[in-house]
Design an enzyme around this catalytic site. Structure first.
Site, short mmCIF file in Angstrom:
data_model
loop_
_atom_site.label_atom_id
_atom_site.label_comp_id
_atom_site.label_asym_id
_atom_site.label_seq_id
_atom_site.Cartn_x
_atom_site.Cartn_y
_atom_site.Cartn_z
N GLU A 351 0.82 -1.21 0.00
CA GLU A 351 0.00 0.00 0.00
C GLU A 351 0.85 1.27 0.00
O GLU A 351 0.42 2.33 0.45
CB GLU A 351 -0.98 -0.02 1.18
CG GLU A 351 -2.00 -1.14 1.02
CD GLU A 351 -2.68 -1.57 2.31
OE1 GLU A 351 -3.65 -2.33 2.23
OE2 GLU A 351 -2.24 -1.16 3.39
N ASP A 375 -0.51 -5.30 9.35
CA ASP A 375 -1.49 -4.48 10.03
C ASP A 375 -1.39 -4.76 11.53
O ASP A 375 -1.26 -5.93 11.94
CB ASP A 375 -2.92 -4.84 9.60
CG ASP A 375 -3.35 -4.16 8.32
OD1 ASP A 375 -2.56 -3.39 7.76
OD2 ASP A 375 -4.48 -4.43 7.88
N HIS A 542 -0.34 0.27 10.52
CA HIS A 542 0.72 -0.66 10.14
C HIS A 542 1.86 -0.63 11.15
O HIS A 542 2.07 0.35 11.85
CB HIS A 542 1.28 -0.31 8.76
CG HIS A 542 0.33 -0.51 7.63
ND1 HIS A 542 0.37 0.25 6.48
CD2 HIS A 542 -0.69 -1.40 7.46
CE1 HIS A 542 -0.58 -0.15 5.65
NE2 HIS A 542 -1.23 -1.14 6.22
#
Length: 607
Positions: A351, A375, A542
């Site tokens: 991401e 995550d 994260h």
């Protein structure tokens, strides 16, 4: 079973442009002739040689290559000799300096005044001509001139004839040198942003000012359409692609498709997606570090790469709504092995979370190991686990657990299937990894067809459960408007849950993704008073997980870069920052860190 019995460690190499930074050793001496300087020459140069030998024998770079030390040609008794040493260091590519002395010397005349050079001073704790006096004077000069330096002073007095390096001095030398080399290694490299902002995630709003001012890096940008161009125009090594596909068929175990029937696709479509994700892996790597083979194929411009020490792939959603996701590419590149053998892991953030990429980069340069991107998904209290599973958490998990999980981008080293000499789960530097270690990591990993609700373009996500019992450090960099970057650190352990408990909890999220159950080490106060507080204090969605308790190394690194640490559970006696930090307060060390970083500003800042 996998087929990696013949896998080899790839030849050690520097895959980035620019020479590898060296450590410069500065033997400083009392400059008075006619007996004083002459009597100290052997002892002073002996200290320099001992430090150089110690560091060269006990440190490696993250690419496995040896750390080189450069000693000034002469002892340094004044500025003329300091200038000669600086000239030699510039010529030799020195990126870190350590000054050593057993005696009084002329402080501000002999110090290293390069503002960008991480620097430390070891002042010998002796009584004949105490180097500690010089240490104090030189540190005062550094602080007065705004050039923070680390002071190293052994706890116990040594005899003048003692040529050994005390253990407490060794610990600080190693901590400073490793952090200083990390700083020097990042300088003049790039972060490669492949794509742009992923789903509004703040870390993927890549801030070039941060990279330039704090890390001495630049940001390079490539649109994700470049992957399409290179795939369609054949700008990749087709021989390596075939080798990669053969390796994937033999070693990447595809498991059941969890998608509902209306979202499942044909075997032919899945086979095409495997081809696409392998091509994506080659292309992302080539974008980062280049590939001479492309020049042989006529693609000279593309062969150069972007000299990227770290990168991020946006993926969601513009890519993943149409093309296979980046999970396979991210997982394999972040791992310490692929079809070319066992090699240094890459740093590639899912991401395009550039700030988590920086945490991964810090962890890699300090630990020499692959990093697990995840995550920071869920805090499970003991009460919630009991309610949902009917079972009680026990052992170090008794106070609750944090579920680290993301869509398949975690390094396969994170399975914990590598083993030390006693059979314990570890994550190793790549040069220590064996074929058996690789086989266990691959055997423990399933590749599941991607959740097509999330990823309409398909792809494959890795799925594994991390072995328990590993000491690990979770870290994260955040940027706060008006404050700047801050680092968060949580040392702890991986834990294993009973299989039935794991499956019940895991199935409440996505069981096709890799899972690590993490327990931070609690201190009973602040953000570490309980597991809930750690989760509740974490600054973003994260985190990066590194093997080992490296929090003290991260703190030292952050202080060189002038990045304050927002939360940590590192014992106070292990914290090592520049001498000047003590002038900003000794009772509230966290507040002093913030004040010092604000005062000195970013290492490469223009202020």
């Amino acid at each position: 079973m996998t087929n990696v019995k013949d896998i080899k460690i790839a030849p050690l190499r520097n895959r980035l442009n620019g020479s590898l930074p060296k450590i410069g050793i500065r033997p400083v001496i009392d400059g008075r002739r006619n007996g004083i300087r002459e009597s100290l020459e052997e002892q002073t140069m002996g200290m320099a040689k001992a430090v150089a030998e110690f560091l060269s024998s006990n440190l490696k770079r993250s690419n496995g290559m040896p750390v080189e030390c450069v000693i000034a040609d002469t002892t340094i008794g004044g500025f003329a000799e300091a200038a000669k040493a600086a000239e030699k260091f510039a010529r030799e590519g020195v990126g870190v300096t350590i000054t050593v002395t057993p005696c009084w010397c002329y402080g501000s005349e002999t110090i290293d005044m390069d503002p960008y050079m991480p620097k430390a001073i070891w002042g010998f704790n002796g009584t004949e001509r105490p180097g500690a006096v010089y240490l104090a004077a030189a540190l005062a000069a550094h602080n007065q001139k705004g050039l923070p330096a680390f002071g190293i002073y052994g706890k116990d007095v040594q005899d003048a004839t003692d040529r050994t390096i005390p253990d407490d001095v060794k610990e600080k030398l190693l901590r400073f040198a490793k952090a200083g080399l990390a700083v020097a290694t990042m300088r003049n490299k790039s972060y490669l942003s492949i794509g742009n902002v992923a789903m509004g995630i703040a870390g993927s709003i890549v801030d070039p000012d941060f990279f330039e001012d704090y890390l001495g890096m630049r940001v390079e940008y490539v649109d994700m359409s470049e992957l399409v161009r290179r795939m369609e125009e054949g700008i990749y090594d087709k021989e390596e692609f075939e080798r990669g596909m053969k390796w994937v068929r033999e070693n990447c175990i595809e498991r059941e498709d969890n998608n509902p029937d209306y979202l499942k696709v044909s075997r032919e479509r899945k086979d095409k997606e495997w081809e696409t994700v392998v091509k994506m892996t080659l292309i992302i790597r080539d974008l980062m570090v280049g590939n001479k083979r492309l020049a042989d194929l006529g693609f000279v411009e593309e062969s150069e790469g972007h000299n990227a020490i770290a990168a991020g792939f946006q993926g969601q959603r513009q890519w993943t709504d149409h093309f296979p996701n980046g999970d396979f590419s991210e997982a394999i590149l972040n791992s310490s092995f692929d079809w070319n053998g066992i090699r240094e892991p890459f740093i590639l953030a899912t991401e395009n979370d550039s700030l988590n990429a920086v945490a991964m980069l810090f962890g890699h340069l300090l630990s020499d190991r692959a990093q697990v991107f995840a995550d920071v998904r869920t805090y499970w209290s003991p009460e919630a686990v009991k309610r949902v599973t009917g079972k009680e958490l026990t052992g170090i998990a008794a106070n609750g657990i944090i579920h680290l999980i993301n869509s398949g981008s975690a390094a396969l080293d994170g399975t914990g299937q590598q083993r030390d000499a006693d059979g314990n789960p570890v994550m190793k530097p790549f040069w220590d990894i064996t074929a058996d270690d690789v086989a266990r990591c691959l055997d423990a990993t399933s590749w599941r067809p991607a959740n097509r609700g999330y990823f309409r373009g398909g792809g494959f996500s890795s799925q594994f459960v991390t072995k328990g019992g590993m000491p690990v450090t979770m870290s994260r960099l955040n940027i706060i408007k008006g404050l700047g970057p801050v680092l968060q650190i949580a040392e702890g352990y991986t834990v294993e849950l009973p299989e039935d408990v794991h499956h019940i909890l895991d199935n409440r999220t996505d069981p096709t993704w890799p899972t690590t159950w993490f327990v931070p080490r609690l201190t009973g106060k602040g953000a570490f008073k309980d597991v809930y507080s750690v989760m509740n204090s974490w600054g973003a969605n994260h985190g990066s997980l590194s093997y080992g308790h490296i929090g003290a190394d991260l703190i030292t690194l952050a202080s060189i870069l002038r990045i304050p640490v927002a939360m940590h559970n590192v014992p106070e006696e292990k914290i090592f920052r520049p001498s000047a930090w003590g002038a900003f307060g000794t009772m509230d060390l966290e507040g002093a860190d913030y004040r010092a970083c604000q005062n000195f500003g970013p290492l490469y800042g223009k202020n």
